[in-house]
Design an enzyme around this catalytic site. Structure first.
Site, PDB file in Angstrom:
ATOM      1  CE  LYS A   1     -25.988  40.528  27.168  1.00  0.00           C
ATOM      2  NZ  LYS A   1     -27.414  40.828  27.312  1.00  0.00           N
TER       3      LYS A   1
ATOM      4  CE  LYS B   1     -31.842  42.033  32.711  1.00  0.00           C
ATOM      5  NZ  LYS B   1     -32.189  41.426  31.425  1.00  0.00           N
TER       6      LYS B   1
HETATM    7 MG    MG Z   1     -31.612  40.227  27.885  1.00  0.00          MG
END
Ligand code: MG
Length: 368
Positions: free
Chosen positions: A165, A265
């Site tokens: 991240k 997703k």
């Molecule tokens: Mg991503």
């Protein structure tokens, strides 16, 4: 078979590591997950789940999921929940947008279809490819040293793919990528996911600074046009996630040569029915996918496993075992990670049994 009742549950999912941090200082300590139970006139129950990554990752939030399900309930009651395409068409006619709201309902419809036909969701989606699904581990944002230590720790769990991240200060992110690239081998995979957090000029500087490292760049900037500009400035392999919110965006990105892989997703695109269409188009176009969701517990992990396991291995970049990140088990029967991989269940439907103690009392109930 007709839908007699819809029950909605709210479950808090705290994190094993205490906090998950990503771009622009965003973080979540406890995930707000919504579980939907569909109950039919012949006494069957089926389950779906949606769990936004806080209210500021995608246009989605926990209370919005629950309100949206209430908005859709009058349309759905009395319908056959196993008619997944008909249900999706009705939901899209009754409520524009709000894909994440529809995702939990659609997931429960697939669970019902599987239970009523005595087949697993992955078998209904075409059958399983290979023995298991390789997983990636998301590495919460922290100092370069801490993130490298975290990667080393998760290697011991068998992971070979790591998603850092980033999306913070440019110079910090460059240090993070170098620190982790230094410890990985050629057989492992490193992704730097900025989660839309870089300005386009900073993104150019980061990709230039790490140009000699073996790293994928994921979703550097907020807009598609800025991501495309960065893509055209780098030879590093490139992944789009937040901007690929449906089939139209996928096809535009493919035509522009905007990415080498996508993140698919389930709730971002509105559920398993729509995710499967996008998955199948990606298979036809030879676009590798990470198959996952915005977040989730055991029910979502099971759904990910079914979609991922029914995807040809050559096009499966990775998948996510979200249930290993959280401390609460909202269902039993979901896949458990074994040496960095998971397998979809052979049991009917999603193959899960909800943990009623964890679900508690419904926060909303709609009846015919
Ligand atoms: Mg991503």
């Amino acid at each position: 078979m007709k839908l007699d009742a819809i029950k909605v549950y709210q479950v808090d999912l705290p994190l094993v590591e205490g906090r998950y941090s990503w771009s622009e200082g965003k973080y979540v300590d406890v995930f707000d997950c919504t579980v939907v139970e569909l109950i039919t006139d012949d006494g069957r129950s089926a389950f779906g789940e949606v769990c936004p990554l806080g209210p500021f990752y995608l246009p989605a939030f926990g209370a919005g999921a629950r309100a949206g399900i209430g908005e859709l309930a009058p349309t759905l009651l009395g319908q056959d929940p196993t008619a997944v395409s008909v249900i999706n068409d009705m939901m899209d006619a009754a409520l524009l947008g709000h894909p994440y709201v529809k995702s939990a309902i659609d997931m429960a419809c697939w669970d019902m279809l599987g239970k009523s036909s005595n087949k697993s969701v992955s078998d209904l989606m075409g059958g399983k490819f290979g023995e298991s699904v390789a997983l990636y581990r998301a590495i919460s944002q922290g100092s370069a040293e801490h993130m490298a230590e975290n990667v080393a720790g998760h290697r011991a769990d068998g992971y070979t793919k790591f998603q850092l991240k980033v999306g913070g200060k440019r110079e910090d992110d460059i240090a993070r990528i170098h620190a982790v690239a230094d410890i990985l081998s050629d057989s492992e995979t490193l992704v730097a996911d900025a989660n839309t957090g870089w300005r386009v000029d900073d993104a150019h500087r980061v990709v230039n600074a790490v140009r000699d490292r073996d790293v994928y760049i994921e979703q550097p900037c907020r807009t598609y046009d800025h991501c495309l500009a960065v893509r055209r400035n780098t030879n590093l392999p490139f992944i789009l996630d937040e901007n690929i919110h449906g089939l139209d965006a996928l096809l535009r990105g493919h035509a522009d040569g905007a990415m080498d892989a996508i993140n698919l997703k389930i709730s971002k695109v509105g559920g398993l029915t729509k995710a499967r269409i996008i998955r199948d188009v990606c298979v036809s176009l030879r676009i590798p996918m990470t198959i996952e969701d915005s977040w989730g517990g055991d029910i979502i992990t099971a759904a990910i496993a079914h979609l991922a396991h029914s995807t040809p291995e050559a096009l499966r970049f990775s998948a996510t075992d979200f249930n290993s990140y959280v401390t609460v088990e909202n269902a039993t029967g979901a896949p458990k990670r074994i040496n960095g991989t998971m397998k979809a269940s052979d049991a009917p439907g999603l193959g899960i049994d909800p943990n009623r103690d964890v679900l508690g009392k419904p926060v909303a109930e709609y009846k015919r």
